[in-house]
Design a protein around this motif. Structure first.
Motif, PDB file in Angstrom:
ATOM      1  N   ASN A 164       0.874  -1.200  -0.003  1.00  0.00           N
ATOM      2  CA  ASN A 164      -0.061  -0.039  -0.024  1.00  0.00           C
ATOM      3  C   ASN A 164       0.826   1.222   0.059  1.00  0.00           C
ATOM      4  OD1 ASN A 164      -2.272  -1.469   0.087  1.00  0.00           O
ATOM      5  ND2 ASN A 164      -2.805  -1.267   1.994  1.00  0.00           N
ATOM      6  N   GLN A 165       1.895   1.208   0.858  1.00  0.00           N
ATOM      7  CA  GLN A 165       2.591   2.577   0.711  1.00  0.00           C
ATOM      8  C   GLN A 165       3.702   2.787  -0.523  1.00  0.00           C
ATOM      9  OE1 GLN A 165       2.514   4.703   2.743  1.00  0.00           O
ATOM     10  NE2 GLN A 165       4.458   6.053   2.591  1.00  0.00           N
ATOM     11  N   TYR A 166       4.016   1.554  -1.107  1.00  0.00           N
ATOM     12  CA  TYR A 166       4.599   1.672  -2.504  1.00  0.00           C
ATOM     13  C   TYR A 166       3.728   2.264  -3.479  1.00  0.00           C
ATOM     14  CZ  TYR A 166       7.626   0.736  -6.333  1.00  0.00           C
ATOM     15  OH  TYR A 166       8.567   0.952  -7.327  1.00  0.00           O
ATOM     16  N   ARG A 167       2.706   1.782  -3.363  1.00  0.00           N
ATOM     17  CA  ARG A 167       1.530   2.292  -4.230  1.00  0.00           C
ATOM     18  C   ARG A 167       1.299   3.833  -4.129  1.00  0.00           C
ATOM     19  NH1 ARG A 167      -1.882  -1.524  -4.099  1.00  0.00           N
ATOM     20  NH2 ARG A 167      -3.034  -0.786  -2.526  1.00  0.00           N
ATOM     21  N   ALA A 168       1.270   4.166  -2.856  1.00  0.00           N
ATOM     22  CA  ALA A 168       0.953   5.625  -2.309  1.00  0.00           C
ATOM     23  C   ALA A 168       2.121   6.644  -2.890  1.00  0.00           C
ATOM     24  CB  ALA A 168       0.728   5.799  -1.001  1.00  0.00           C
ATOM     25  N   ARG A 169       3.339   5.810  -2.745  1.00  0.00           N
ATOM     26  CA  ARG A 169       4.499   6.731  -2.937  1.00  0.00           C
ATOM     27  C   ARG A 169       4.855   6.775  -4.961  1.00  0.00           C
ATOM     28  NH1 ARG A 169       8.842   7.606   0.415  1.00  0.00           N
ATOM     29  NH2 ARG A 169       9.534   8.670  -1.293  1.00  0.00           N
ATOM     30  N   THR A 170       4.441   5.865  -5.549  1.00  0.00           N
ATOM     31  CA  THR A 170       4.613   5.552  -6.718  1.00  0.00           C
ATOM     32  C   THR A 170       3.754   5.710  -7.913  1.00  0.00           C
ATOM     33  OG1 THR A 170       4.863   3.317  -6.790  1.00  0.00           O
ATOM     34  CG2 THR A 170       6.747   4.283  -5.985  1.00  0.00           C
ATOM     35  N   GLY A 171       2.436   5.362  -7.264  1.00  0.00           N
ATOM     36  CA  GLY A 171       1.300   5.350  -8.238  1.00  0.00           C
ATOM     37  C   GLY A 171       1.282   3.869  -8.821  1.00  0.00           C
ATOM     38  N   ARG A 172       2.331   2.896  -8.366  1.00  0.00           N
ATOM     39  CA  ARG A 172       2.442   1.647  -9.135  1.00  0.00           C
ATOM     40  C   ARG A 172       2.101   0.523  -7.980  1.00  0.00           C
ATOM     41  NH1 ARG A 172       4.388   0.469 -14.085  1.00  0.00           N
ATOM     42  NH2 ARG A 172       3.412  -1.350 -13.926  1.00  0.00           N
ATOM     43  N   ASN A 173       1.533  -0.651  -8.661  1.00  0.00           N
ATOM     44  CA  ASN A 173       1.763  -1.733  -7.654  1.00  0.00           C
ATOM     45  C   ASN A 173       3.089  -2.509  -7.829  1.00  0.00           C
ATOM     46  OD1 ASN A 173      -1.161  -1.917  -6.702  1.00  0.00           O
ATOM     47  ND2 ASN A 173      -1.897  -2.106  -8.940  1.00  0.00           N
ATOM     48  N   ALA A 174       3.349  -2.789  -6.718  1.00  0.00           N
ATOM     49  CA  ALA A 174       4.865  -3.486  -6.899  1.00  0.00           C
ATOM     50  C   ALA A 174       4.787  -4.753  -7.140  1.00  0.00           C
ATOM     51  CB  ALA A 174       5.552  -3.328  -5.314  1.00  0.00           C
ATOM     52  N   VAL A 175       5.720  -5.496  -7.759  1.00  0.00           N
ATOM     53  CA  VAL A 175       5.830  -6.917  -7.980  1.00  0.00           C
ATOM     54  C   VAL A 175       6.217  -7.513  -6.717  1.00  0.00           C
ATOM     55  CG1 VAL A 175       7.129  -8.599  -9.470  1.00  0.00           C
ATOM     56  CG2 VAL A 175       6.625  -6.319 -10.531  1.00  0.00           C
ATOM     57  N   LEU A 176       5.744  -8.726  -6.747  1.00  0.00           N
ATOM     58  CA  LEU A 176       5.822  -9.658  -5.386  1.00  0.00           C
ATOM     59  C   LEU A 176       6.562 -10.890  -5.758  1.00  0.00           C
ATOM     60  CD1 LEU A 176       3.613 -10.231  -2.380  1.00  0.00           C
ATOM     61  CD2 LEU A 176       4.659 -12.018  -3.352  1.00  0.00           C
ATOM     62  N   TYR A 177       7.851 -10.974  -5.221  1.00  0.00           N
ATOM     63  CA  TYR A 177       8.759 -12.232  -5.435  1.00  0.00           C
ATOM     64  C   TYR A 177       8.573 -13.060  -4.388  1.00  0.00           C
ATOM     65  CZ  TYR A 177      12.963 -14.775  -5.683  1.00  0.00           C
ATOM     66  OH  TYR A 177      13.946 -15.847  -5.442  1.00  0.00           O
ATOM     67  N   THR A 178       8.264 -14.528  -4.651  1.00  0.00           N
ATOM     68  CA  THR A 178       8.450 -15.132  -3.598  1.00  0.00           C
ATOM     69  C   THR A 178       8.307 -16.712  -3.916  1.00  0.00           C
ATOM     70  OG1 THR A 178       7.029 -15.618  -1.269  1.00  0.00           O
ATOM     71  CG2 THR A 178       5.443 -15.592  -3.363  1.00  0.00           C
ATOM     72  N   ALA A 179       8.368 -17.627  -3.053  1.00  0.00           N
ATOM     73  CA  ALA A 179       8.237 -19.191  -3.184  1.00  0.00           C
ATOM     74  C   ALA A 179       7.054 -19.580  -2.743  1.00  0.00           C
ATOM     75  CB  ALA A 179       9.520 -19.752  -3.040  1.00  0.00           C
ATOM     76  N   THR A 180       6.368 -20.383  -3.577  1.00  0.00           N
ATOM     77  CA  THR A 180       5.007 -20.982  -2.954  1.00  0.00           C
ATOM     78  C   THR A 180       5.058 -21.852  -1.586  1.00  0.00           C
ATOM     79  OG1 THR A 180       4.312 -21.511  -5.438  1.00  0.00           O
ATOM     80  CG2 THR A 180       3.086 -22.682  -3.514  1.00  0.00           C
ATOM     81  N   SER A 181       6.150 -22.494  -1.574  1.00  0.00           N
ATOM     82  CA  SER A 181       6.296 -23.264  -0.283  1.00  0.00           C
ATOM     83  C   SER A 181       6.535 -22.388   0.901  1.00  0.00           C
ATOM     84  CB  SER A 181       7.513 -24.476  -0.359  1.00  0.00           C
ATOM     85  OG  SER A 181       8.856 -23.605  -0.616  1.00  0.00           O
ATOM     86  N   TRP A 182       7.364 -21.137   0.695  1.00  0.00           N
ATOM     87  CA  TRP A 182       7.319 -20.204   1.631  1.00  0.00           C
ATOM     88  C   TRP A 182       6.072 -19.471   2.081  1.00  0.00           C
ATOM     89  CZ3 TRP A 182       6.231 -15.083   2.583  1.00  0.00           C
ATOM     90  CH2 TRP A 182       6.824 -14.394   3.692  1.00  0.00           C
TER      91      TRP A 182
END
Length: 276
Positions: free
Chosen positions: A190-208
């Motif tokens: 939410n804060q990234y979108r508020a600061r930049t106007g874009r939705n951030a990409v989310l990097y993760t692994a399914t098991s985590w």
């Protein structure tokens, strides 16, 4: 012939010394047979995308080539100065560079990595390694944006990425319950979108994601997924996502280890950079 006099004294002294040495060795602390020492905790700031994938998620074969995917790489201080012309000539067309971690670290090679990829013609982006046990999601989003993680509508800059995965410094889930972890991630996004106007990409692994968020599905509608899995396919995705935007498929690629696929053409990647 029996040993007498000084010869007997010398022999006794030698035997006494040997026995004493053996007793000293036997008295030293020792580990049970087959036991291993605990792994060393790496220094803060040294984390990077996929640091825990091999240990926790395994490694399989490389993916088959697909014409509708676009090759990329991700880099951190571990790569130092990157040979961007070599990567460009090999077909790499996009790159993410680690900008920050927590609120205590910025990548000393960020300028060469972020700027260098752009200079050879790549579409570039920055990523932040999350440490939810050190400060809030809002605070870390601000730190990221203030230290290279912003976005510009130039058609060559991708939205920033949040790297959220196994904690290399302690408890896998940073001591947070699934609901607390979801709240932390939501605050960052939410804060990234508020600061930049874009939705951030989310990097993760399914098991985590399953272990540490309870396989939460609520971000999928707005958040591009960058999945980490070193295998011939991306496999099962976290709940809510029916497809991935990016896939980190290996940590042993050419020139730099971490190679990725954008799930689309180069024109579609430019569209993501522009916000379409």
């Amino acid at each position: 012939m029996p040993i007498r006099g000084s010869g007997r004294s010398a022999l006794l002294a030698a035997l006494t010394a040997v026995v004493a040495a053996l007793l000293a060795v036997l008295s030293l602390p020792h580990m049970a047979a087959g036991a291993e020492s605990p792994p060393a905790v790496p220094p803060r700031g040294s984390a990077h995308m996929g640091m825990g994938v091999v240990a926790h998620d395994g490694r399989g074969g490389l993916p088959a080539g697909r014409a509708a995917q676009t090759e990329g790489v991700d880099v951190s201080s571990h790569q130092g100065k990157v040979a961007w012309p070599t990567l460009w000539n090999s077909g790499v067309r996009w790159a993410y560079a680690k900008a920050s971690e927590g609120t205590y670290y910025t990548n000393p090679y960020f300028s060469q990595q972020y700027g260098g990829s752009y200079d050879v013609g790549m579409i570039h982006g920055a990523y932040h390694f999350a440490t939810p046990d050190t400060s809030s999601g809002t605070t870390q989003a601000n730190y990221f944006v203030d230290h290279g993680g912003g976005w510009s509508a130039d058609g060559r800059t991708l939205p920033g990425a949040l790297d959220i995965e196994w904690n290399p410094y302690g408890d896998a889930c940073y001591g947070k319950s699934p609901s607390a972890m979801v709240t932390w991630i939501r605050d960052f996004l939410n804060q990234y979108r508020a600061r930049t106007g874009r939705n951030a990409v989310l990097y993760t692994a399914t098991s985590w994601w399953k272990q540490c968020t309870g396989n939460y599905a609520g971000f999928a509608a707005t958040t591009p997924l960058w999945i980490a899995r070193y295998a011939s396919s991306a496999g099962e995705l976290p709940a809510g996502w029916s497809s991935y935007t990016m896939w980190q498929y290996t940590s042993t690629g050419p020139t730099v280890g971490d190679h990725d696929k954008f799930n689309g053409t180069l024109d579609q990647l430019r569209g993501l950079a522009l916000g379409s």
